[in-house]
Scaffold this motif. Structure first.
Motif, PDB file in Angstrom:
ATOM      1  N   GLY A   1       0.827  -1.198   0.000  1.00 30.08           N
ATOM      2  CA  GLY A   1       0.000   0.000   0.000  1.00 30.08           C
ATOM      3  C   GLY A   1       0.856   1.241   0.000  1.00 30.08           C
ATOM      4  N   GLU A   2       0.526   2.211  -0.843  1.00 34.25           N
ATOM      5  CA  GLU A   2       1.303   3.443  -0.944  1.00 34.25           C
ATOM      6  C   GLU A   2       0.684   4.536  -0.082  1.00 34.25           C
ATOM      7  OE1 GLU A   2       3.207   3.225  -5.410  1.00 34.25           O
ATOM      8  OE2 GLU A   2       1.260   4.182  -5.124  1.00 34.25           O
ATOM      9  N   LEU A   3       1.512   5.167   0.708  1.00 37.38           N
ATOM     10  CA  LEU A   3       1.053   6.314   1.476  1.00 37.38           C
ATOM     11  C   LEU A   3       0.940   7.536   0.579  1.00 37.38           C
ATOM     12  CD1 LEU A   3       0.309   7.469   4.262  1.00 37.38           C
ATOM     13  CD2 LEU A   3       2.750   7.980   4.587  1.00 37.38           C
ATOM     14  N   LEU A   4       1.864   7.648  -0.363  1.00 35.10           N
ATOM     15  CA  LEU A   4       1.865   8.742  -1.327  1.00 35.10           C
ATOM     16  C   LEU A   4       1.717   8.140  -2.729  1.00 35.10           C
ATOM     17  CD1 LEU A   4       4.842  10.891   0.023  1.00 35.10           C
ATOM     18  CD2 LEU A   4       2.407  11.152   0.549  1.00 35.10           C
ATOM     19  N   THR A   5       0.837   8.735  -3.517  1.00 37.57           N
ATOM     20  CA  THR A   5       0.678   8.323  -4.924  1.00 37.57           C
ATOM     21  C   THR A   5       0.927   9.541  -5.815  1.00 37.57           C
ATOM     22  OG1 THR A   5      -1.702   8.757  -4.867  1.00 37.57           O
ATOM     23  CG2 THR A   5      -0.983   6.506  -4.370  1.00 37.57           C
ATOM     24  N   TYR A   6       1.353   9.291  -7.057  1.00 39.30           N
ATOM     25  CA  TYR A   6       1.646  10.428  -7.939  1.00 39.30           C
ATOM     26  C   TYR A   6       1.237  10.076  -9.360  1.00 39.30           C
ATOM     27  CZ  TYR A   6       5.792   7.861  -9.463  1.00 39.30           C
ATOM     28  OH  TYR A   6       6.648   6.912  -9.975  1.00 39.30           O
ATOM     29  N   ILE A   7       1.127  11.111 -10.160  1.00 42.11           N
ATOM     30  CA  ILE A   7       0.794  10.964 -11.572  1.00 42.11           C
ATOM     31  C   ILE A   7       1.524  12.063 -12.357  1.00 42.11           C
ATOM     32  CG2 ILE A   7      -1.284  12.396 -11.468  1.00 42.11           C
ATOM     33  CD1 ILE A   7      -2.597  10.417 -13.444  1.00 42.11           C
ATOM     34  N   VAL A   8       2.065  11.714 -13.531  1.00 39.81           N
ATOM     35  CA  VAL A   8       2.785  12.671 -14.377  1.00 39.81           C
ATOM     36  C   VAL A   8       1.976  12.864 -15.658  1.00 39.81           C
ATOM     37  CG1 VAL A   8       4.933  13.167 -15.610  1.00 39.81           C
ATOM     38  CG2 VAL A   8       4.982  11.884 -13.440  1.00 39.81           C
ATOM     39  N   ARG A   9       1.705  14.133 -16.028  1.00 39.09           N
ATOM     40  CA  ARG A   9       0.894  14.450 -17.199  1.00 39.09           C
ATOM     41  C   ARG A   9       1.633  15.458 -18.077  1.00 39.09           C
ATOM     42  NH1 ARG A   9      -4.617  15.412 -13.698  1.00 39.09           N
ATOM     43  NH2 ARG A   9      -5.393  13.244 -13.720  1.00 39.09           N
ATOM     44  N   ASP A  10       1.232  15.422 -19.351  1.00 40.86           N
ATOM     45  CA  ASP A  10       1.777  16.437 -20.241  1.00 40.86           C
ATOM     46  C   ASP A  10       0.871  17.660 -20.221  1.00 40.86           C
ATOM     47  OD1 ASP A  10      -0.459  15.804 -21.705  1.00 40.86           O
ATOM     48  OD2 ASP A  10       0.625  14.660 -23.249  1.00 40.86           O
ATOM     49  N   GLN A  11       1.191  18.627 -21.102  1.00 40.96           N
ATOM     50  CA  GLN A  11       0.429  19.878 -21.053  1.00 40.96           C
ATOM     51  C   GLN A  11      -0.997  19.735 -21.543  1.00 40.96           C
ATOM     52  OE1 GLN A  11       2.480  22.658 -23.611  1.00 40.96           O
ATOM     53  NE2 GLN A  11       2.513  21.250 -25.381  1.00 40.96           N
ATOM     54  N   LYS A  12      -1.297  18.605 -22.252  1.00 42.10           N
ATOM     55  CA  LYS A  12      -2.668  18.360 -22.684  1.00 42.10           C
ATOM     56  C   LYS A  12      -3.459  17.543 -21.664  1.00 42.10           C
ATOM     57  CE  LYS A  12      -1.429  18.438 -27.609  1.00 42.10           C
ATOM     58  NZ  LYS A  12      -1.437  17.675 -28.895  1.00 42.10           N
ATOM     59  N   GLY A  13      -2.822  17.128 -20.594  1.00 42.08           N
ATOM     60  CA  GLY A  13      -3.512  16.373 -19.560  1.00 42.08           C
ATOM     61  C   GLY A  13      -3.402  14.890 -19.713  1.00 42.08           C
ATOM     62  N   ALA A  14      -2.653  14.435 -20.715  1.00 40.19           N
ATOM     63  CA  ALA A  14      -2.480  12.995 -20.895  1.00 40.19           C
ATOM     64  C   ALA A  14      -1.503  12.456 -19.866  1.00 40.19           C
ATOM     65  CB  ALA A  14      -1.984  12.703 -22.302  1.00 40.19           C
ATOM     66  N   THR A  15      -1.815  11.275 -19.358  1.00 38.37           N
ATOM     67  CA  THR A  15      -0.986  10.664 -18.321  1.00 38.37           C
ATOM     68  C   THR A  15       0.243  10.044 -18.948  1.00 38.37           C
ATOM     69  OG1 THR A  15      -2.917  10.193 -16.965  1.00 38.37           O
ATOM     70  CG2 THR A  15      -0.914   8.939 -16.500  1.00 38.37           C
ATOM     71  N   LEU A  16       1.408  10.454 -18.492  1.00 42.22           N
ATOM     72  CA  LEU A  16       2.662   9.933 -18.982  1.00 42.22           C
ATOM     73  C   LEU A  16       3.227   8.848 -18.062  1.00 42.22           C
ATOM     74  CD1 LEU A  16       4.356  13.323 -19.998  1.00 42.22           C
ATOM     75  CD2 LEU A  16       3.024  11.757 -21.449  1.00 42.22           C
ATOM     76  N   LEU A  17       2.994   9.025 -16.797  1.00 43.09           N
ATOM     77  CA  LEU A  17       3.573   8.096 -15.829  1.00 43.09           C
ATOM     78  C   LEU A  17       2.773   8.185 -14.530  1.00 43.09           C
ATOM     79  CD1 LEU A  17       6.073   6.162 -15.523  1.00 43.09           C
ATOM     80  CD2 LEU A  17       7.236   8.098 -14.411  1.00 43.09           C
ATOM     81  N   GLN A  18       2.641   7.081 -13.786  1.00 42.58           N
ATOM     82  CA  GLN A  18       1.937   7.116 -12.496  1.00 42.58           C
ATOM     83  C   GLN A  18       2.403   5.972 -11.619  1.00 42.58           C
ATOM     84  OE1 GLN A  18      -2.075   6.505 -14.204  1.00 42.58           O
ATOM     85  NE2 GLN A  18      -2.229   4.694 -12.829  1.00 42.58           N
ATOM     86  N   SER A  19       2.231   6.161 -10.311  1.00 41.35           N
ATOM     87  CA  SER A  19       2.545   5.072  -9.376  1.00 41.35           C
ATOM     88  C   SER A  19       1.484   3.994  -9.486  1.00 41.35           C
ATOM     89  CB  SER A  19       2.615   5.613  -7.935  1.00 41.35           C
ATOM     90  OG  SER A  19       1.382   6.182  -7.554  1.00 41.35           O
ATOM     91  N   HIS A  20       1.829   2.767  -9.059  1.00 43.18           N
ATOM     92  CA  HIS A  20       0.956   1.633  -9.334  1.00 43.18           C
ATOM     93  C   HIS A  20      -0.372   1.709  -8.600  1.00 43.18           C
ATOM     94  CE1 HIS A  20       2.595   0.195  -5.485  1.00 43.18           C
ATOM     95  NE2 HIS A  20       1.559  -0.640  -5.457  1.00 43.18           N
ATOM     96  N   ASP A  21      -0.453   2.439  -7.448  1.00 42.92           N
ATOM     97  CA  ASP A  21      -1.712   2.576  -6.710  1.00 42.92           C
ATOM     98  C   ASP A  21      -2.445   3.877  -7.017  1.00 42.92           C
ATOM     99  OD1 ASP A  21      -1.813   0.178  -5.491  1.00 42.92           O
ATOM    100  OD2 ASP A  21      -1.049   0.830  -3.534  1.00 42.92           O
TER     101      ASP A  21
END
Length: 449
Positions: A78-98
């Motif tokens: 279980g992750e205490l912190l989760t993250y997501i990486v997006r480009d300038q159009k809002g598309a998801t480039l990268l994210q944590s598994h949870d």
């Protein structure tokens, strides 16, 4: 409602300690919450700033691969912190598994943002073309706050009871001079009105002691004046009563067979009653005036036997049965005072009992004197009033109403107790006067020689 000063002060200190502890715990909890929020925000910001370069490098190394990739963990966790990486159009480039994209609002500005369930921090790079948003569940912060609060409260659960016990002991120790002062008053004899000693007394109690001493001095003067007046009045009446009685008896002898003889006899009877009343008043004054206990002990048996024989010679119409123990009954009560006590109880039994049955007088080796007679039953609500001066039951017998009051005053002054029963235990009628605790507890308990 607390009537004890010790309990009241202890309760006030305990309540004050509990309130102060609660205020301190609340203040500490608020400070902890603020520190948890500050430290958590700092951790979010620092984590985001460390992840951003790694995420950008990972994206560039994929040679502009457009598929979304999740970083696989070594093992499920279980992750205490989760993250997501997006480009300038809002598309998801990268994210944590949870990471759940639903909790990351689109087009977030750099910096901190709060939603209903999460705290978020956004960091942008490459001139704003790539953004990383990291999220922390507010529930985790709340849980950390609760754990911090419990960490504060748990010591208080121990400190507050110890504080209450400590407050009780402190108050008890502080009020000890008052208890000693009260015990000193309670330990005094019935007629001891001497001033209270103030050695070792705290300053707060001295005014009370002075007031009590002043009150006892005024009470002693009033009681002394009252007893002196009663005794002197009764004593001064004896001579004129005796003279009037002698003249009346002479008048009776000189008026035999005339109408004046009957009137003179009525006057003689009234003078005899007045003489008995003055004698009883003198006895009452002595009983209430002290000097009931003597320095040395004496055996009560010969005193009681002498009183019974004397009354038996004067009251031949009544049968007196005396029971004495074989063992001596030593007591510090003054012999004359004991004789007055016994005489009044026996005379009361003769006056109000029936002549058909014997009057039983018994003295036990434990120091109990009982005088029992047959006769009418006295109502329970009237028994307690019979020891009051001039109080008489429903009777036609002559009397002053002072006999039981005198006996009770002597018994109390000697540290004994007079109790009345009607009917006596084991009887269907009659009256019993029982005096207990006449024996001296420190006297010799062996057989008399």
């Amino acid at each position: 409602m607390l009537h004890s000063l010790q309990a009241r002060l202890a309760a006030m200190l305990a309540i004050g300690l509990a309130v102060l502890s609660l205020i301190a715990a609340t203040a500490a909890f608020r400070v902890l919450r603020e520190e948890i929020d500050r430290m958590s925000d700092s951790a979010l910001q620092e984590t985001a700033q460390r992840i951003v370069p790694l995420a950008v490098k990972d994206i560039l190394d994929r040679e502009q691969q457009n598929s979304t990739e999740r970083i696989a963990g070594v093992r499920p966790h279980g992750e205490l912190l989760t993250y997501i990486v997006r480009d300038q159009k809002g598309a998801t480039l990268l994210q944590s598994h949870d990471a759940n994209p639903a909790i990351f609002p689109p087009a977030l500005k750099p910096g901190f943002t709060s939603t209903r369930t999460h705290r978020l921090y956004t960091e942008t790079v490459l001139q704003g073309t790539v953004s990383l948003t990291i999220a922390e569940a507010l529930e985790a912060r709340h849980r950390a706050g609760i754990e911090a609060a419990l960490a504060v409260v748990k010591p208080l659960l121990l400190v507050v009871p110890l504080g209450v016990i400590g407050a009780w002991l402190v108050v008890r120790s502080g009020l000890r001079p008052i208890r000693l002062f009260c015990d000193g008053i309670a330990a005094r004899g019935r007629d001891d009105l001497s001033p209270l000693g103030k050695a070792g007394m705290v300053a707060e109690i001295e005014p009370i002691a002075d007031s009590v001493n002043d009150l006892m001095q005024r009470l002693d003067r009033a009681l002394t004046a009252e007893r002196s007046f009663t005794a002197n009045s009764a004593h001064e009446l004896r001579t004129p009563i005796a003279a009037a009685l002698a003249q009346t008896q002479r008048l009776i002898s000189e008026t035999r067979g005339t109408s004046i003889e009957t009137r003179a006899q009525n006057v003689e009877a009234a003078l005899h009653t007045l003489a008995r009343l003055s004698e009883k008043l003198m006895q009452l004054a002595r009983a209430e005036g002290g000097s009931i206990l003597s320095e040395a002990t004496q055996d009560l048996r010969p005193i009681l036997q002498m009183v019974v024989e004397d009354i038996g010679r004067a009251e031949r119409s009544s049968e007196l049965r005396l029971t004495l123990p074989e063992q001596a009954v030593h007591s510090r009560i003054d012999p004359d005072a004991f004789a007055i006590l016994a005489r009044n109880l026996i005379e009361n039994a003769i006056r109000h009992g029936t002549t058909a049955e014997a009057i039983r007088i018994a003295l036990s080796s434990e120091g109990r004197l009982s005088v029992t007679n047959h006769g009418p039953i006295v109502a329970t609500d009237k028994l307690s009033r019979l020891i009051q001066p001039f109080e008489r039951g429903v009777t036609t017998a002559r009397g002053s109403g002072l006999g039981l009051a005198i006996a009770n005053a002597i018994a109390q002054a000697a540290g004994a107790r007079l109790t009345l029963h009607s009917p006596p235990p084991g009887m269907t009628d009659g009256f019993e006067a029982l005096v207990e605790n006449l024996r001296d507890s420190e006297s010799h308990h062996g057989p008399s020689t």
